[in-house]
Design a protein around this motif. Sequence first.
Motif, PDB file in Angstrom:
ATOM      1  N   PHE A 100      -5.091  -3.199   9.643  1.00 48.27           N
ATOM      2  CA  PHE A 100      -3.855  -3.446   8.916  1.00 48.27           C
ATOM      3  C   PHE A 100      -2.694  -3.636   9.880  1.00 48.27           C
ATOM      4  N   ALA A 101      -1.789  -4.502   9.487  1.00 45.64           N
ATOM      5  CA  ALA A 101      -0.563  -4.754  10.241  1.00 45.64           C
ATOM      6  C   ALA A 101       0.588  -4.748   9.243  1.00 45.64           C
ATOM      7  N   ILE A 102       1.740  -4.234   9.676  1.00 42.87           N
ATOM      8  CA  ILE A 102       2.926  -4.289   8.823  1.00 42.87           C
ATOM      9  C   ILE A 102       3.343  -5.749   8.743  1.00 42.87           C
ATOM     10  N   TRP A 103       3.491  -6.252   7.533  1.00 42.19           N
ATOM     11  CA  TRP A 103       3.774  -7.665   7.272  1.00 42.19           C
ATOM     12  C   TRP A 103       5.114  -8.081   7.856  1.00 42.19           C
ATOM     13  N   SER A 104       5.215  -9.308   8.338  1.00 38.26           N
ATOM     14  CA  SER A 104       6.449  -9.818   8.946  1.00 38.26           C
ATOM     15  C   SER A 104       7.634  -9.737   7.983  1.00 38.26           C
ATOM     16  N   GLU A 105       7.404  -9.897   6.695  1.00 36.15           N
ATOM     17  CA  GLU A 105       8.498  -9.799   5.721  1.00 36.15           C
ATOM     18  C   GLU A 105       9.054  -8.377   5.682  1.00 36.15           C
ATOM     19  N   GLU A 106       8.194  -7.390   5.831  1.00 36.45           N
ATOM     20  CA  GLU A 106       8.624  -5.987   5.874  1.00 36.45           C
ATOM     21  C   GLU A 106       9.436  -5.747   7.146  1.00 36.45           C
ATOM     22  N   ILE A 107       8.975  -6.298   8.275  1.00 32.82           N
ATOM     23  CA  ILE A 107       9.696  -6.172   9.537  1.00 32.82           C
ATOM     24  C   ILE A 107      11.074  -6.822   9.403  1.00 32.82           C
ATOM     25  N   LEU A 166       0.832  -1.196   0.000  1.00 34.82           N
ATOM     26  CA  LEU A 166       0.000   0.000   0.000  1.00 34.82           C
ATOM     27  C   LEU A 166       0.866   1.245   0.000  1.00 34.82           C
ATOM     28  N   ASP A 167       0.413   2.257  -0.705  1.00 35.02           N
ATOM     29  CA  ASP A 167       1.054   3.558  -0.594  1.00 35.02           C
ATOM     30  C   ASP A 167       0.743   4.090   0.793  1.00 35.02           C
ATOM     31  N   ALA A 168       1.724   4.642   1.438  1.00 32.59           N
ATOM     32  CA  ALA A 168       1.560   5.133   2.805  1.00 32.59           C
ATOM     33  C   ALA A 168       2.043   6.576   2.884  1.00 32.59           C
ATOM     34  N   PRO A 169       1.241   7.530   2.396  1.00 28.10           N
ATOM     35  CA  PRO A 169       1.705   8.918   2.321  1.00 28.10           C
ATOM     36  C   PRO A 169       2.018   9.555   3.669  1.00 28.10           C
ATOM     37  N   ASN A 170       1.418   9.100   4.755  1.00 29.53           N
ATOM     38  CA  ASN A 170       1.683   9.673   6.076  1.00 29.53           C
ATOM     39  C   ASN A 170       2.655   8.829   6.886  1.00 29.53           C
ATOM     40  N   PHE A 188       7.711   5.560   5.226  1.00 28.47           N
ATOM     41  CA  PHE A 188       7.988   4.743   4.050  1.00 28.47           C
ATOM     42  C   PHE A 188       7.170   5.261   2.876  1.00 28.47           C
ATOM     43  N   ASP A 189       7.663   5.103   1.663  1.00 24.43           N
ATOM     44  CA  ASP A 189       6.875   5.451   0.479  1.00 24.43           C
ATOM     45  C   ASP A 189       5.714   4.483   0.323  1.00 24.43           C
ATOM     46  N   SER A 190       6.002   3.216   0.515  1.00 31.37           N
ATOM     47  CA  SER A 190       4.965   2.188   0.486  1.00 31.37           C
ATOM     48  C   SER A 190       5.426   1.048   1.379  1.00 31.37           C
ATOM     49  N   VAL A 191       4.477   0.320   1.918  1.00 28.88           N
ATOM     50  CA  VAL A 191       4.769  -0.721   2.897  1.00 28.88           C
ATOM     51  C   VAL A 191       3.919  -1.939   2.583  1.00 28.88           C
ATOM     52  N   ASP A 192       4.477  -3.134   2.820  1.00 28.43           N
ATOM     53  CA  ASP A 192       3.708  -4.357   2.672  1.00 28.43           C
ATOM     54  C   ASP A 192       2.876  -4.549   3.939  1.00 28.43           C
ATOM     55  N   TYR A 193       1.562  -4.651   3.748  1.00 31.41           N
ATOM     56  CA  TYR A 193       0.632  -4.785   4.860  1.00 31.41           C
ATOM     57  C   TYR A 193      -0.135  -6.089   4.786  1.00 31.41           C
ATOM     58  N   VAL A 194      -0.544  -6.573   5.945  1.00 35.38           N
ATOM     59  CA  VAL A 194      -1.497  -7.662   6.080  1.00 35.38           C
ATOM     60  C   VAL A 194      -2.817  -7.008   6.464  1.00 35.38           C
ATOM     61  N   GLN A 195      -3.857  -7.271   5.693  1.00 32.84           N
ATOM     62  CA  GLN A 195      -5.196  -6.772   6.040  1.00 32.84           C
ATOM     63  C   GLN A 195      -5.907  -7.866   6.818  1.00 32.84           C
ATOM     64  N   THR A 196      -6.576  -7.480   7.894  1.00 35.60           N
ATOM     65  CA  THR A 196      -7.274  -8.456   8.730  1.00 35.60           C
ATOM     66  C   THR A 196      -8.614  -7.906   9.188  1.00 35.60           C
ATOM     67  N   GLY A 224       1.548 -19.099  16.874  1.00 37.14           N
ATOM     68  CA  GLY A 224       2.213 -18.112  17.710  1.00 37.14           C
ATOM     69  C   GLY A 224       3.280 -17.313  16.984  1.00 37.14           C
ATOM     70  N   ALA A 225       3.430 -17.509  15.671  1.00 37.40           N
ATOM     71  CA  ALA A 225       4.408 -16.748  14.901  1.00 37.40           C
ATOM     72  C   ALA A 225       3.830 -15.382  14.556  1.00 37.40           C
ATOM     73  N   VAL A 226       4.657 -14.361  14.616  1.00 39.96           N
ATOM     74  CA  VAL A 226       4.230 -12.994  14.317  1.00 39.96           C
ATOM     75  C   VAL A 226       4.123 -12.825  12.809  1.00 39.96           C
ATOM     76  N   VAL A 227       2.905 -12.598  12.318  1.00 38.91           N
ATOM     77  CA  VAL A 227       2.695 -12.362  10.889  1.00 38.91           C
ATOM     78  C   VAL A 227       2.667 -10.872  10.585  1.00 38.91           C
ATOM     79  N   GLY A 228       2.598 -10.031  11.625  1.00 40.93           N
ATOM     80  CA  GLY A 228       2.609  -8.591  11.408  1.00 40.93           C
ATOM     81  C   GLY A 228       2.626  -7.823  12.703  1.00 40.93           C
ATOM     82  N   MET A 229       2.841  -6.501  12.560  1.00 43.83           N
ATOM     83  CA  MET A 229       2.777  -5.580  13.686  1.00 43.83           C
ATOM     84  C   MET A 229       1.544  -4.704  13.481  1.00 43.83           C
ATOM     85  N   ASN A 230       0.585  -4.800  14.408  1.00 40.71           N
ATOM     86  CA  ASN A 230      -0.652  -4.021  14.302  1.00 40.71           C
ATOM     87  C   ASN A 230      -0.312  -2.553  14.077  1.00 40.71           C
ATOM     88  N   SER A 231      -0.983  -1.972  13.091  1.00 36.85           N
ATOM     89  CA  SER A 231      -0.600  -0.628  12.693  1.00 36.85           C
ATOM     90  C   SER A 231      -1.761   0.356  12.670  1.00 36.85           C
TER      91      SER A 231
END
Length: 111
Positions: free
Chosen positions: A90-97, A39-43, A46-54, A72-79
């Motif tokens: 939305f959470a920042i995806w574990s791959e982005e982290i 997703l583009d993240a203008p605020n 990052f210019d854009s970030v990989d997110y997990v939608q939940t 119990g594995a972290v798939v993202g950081m709640n954002s």
Amino acid sequence: MRLARSQDATVGTRVFAIGAPLGIENTVTSGIISSVRRLDAPNSPFDSVDYVQTDAAINPGNSGGPLVNESGAVVGMNSWKMSEAEGLGFAIWSEEIRRELLRAGMPIGRP
């Protein structure tokens, strides 16, 4: 906690958002991964970030908490969530982290 691998965060995976919404500590909400996308993240710094939608409830105070799968594995950081609609969290995806930790030179364990 360990960071999930990309194949551990697929559409339909059951997840749990952990946080402290409105100061109520140690709360857990559940849902599924609805999408994984860039997703583009203008605020954002990052210019854009990989997110997990939940559809797990992401409320004020959950940001920064983990979004974990049933193993119990972290798939993202709640954002953040879209306030104009229900069930769009939305959470920042574990791959982005993982990428950011490696870029910062921080050691990470194997998934």
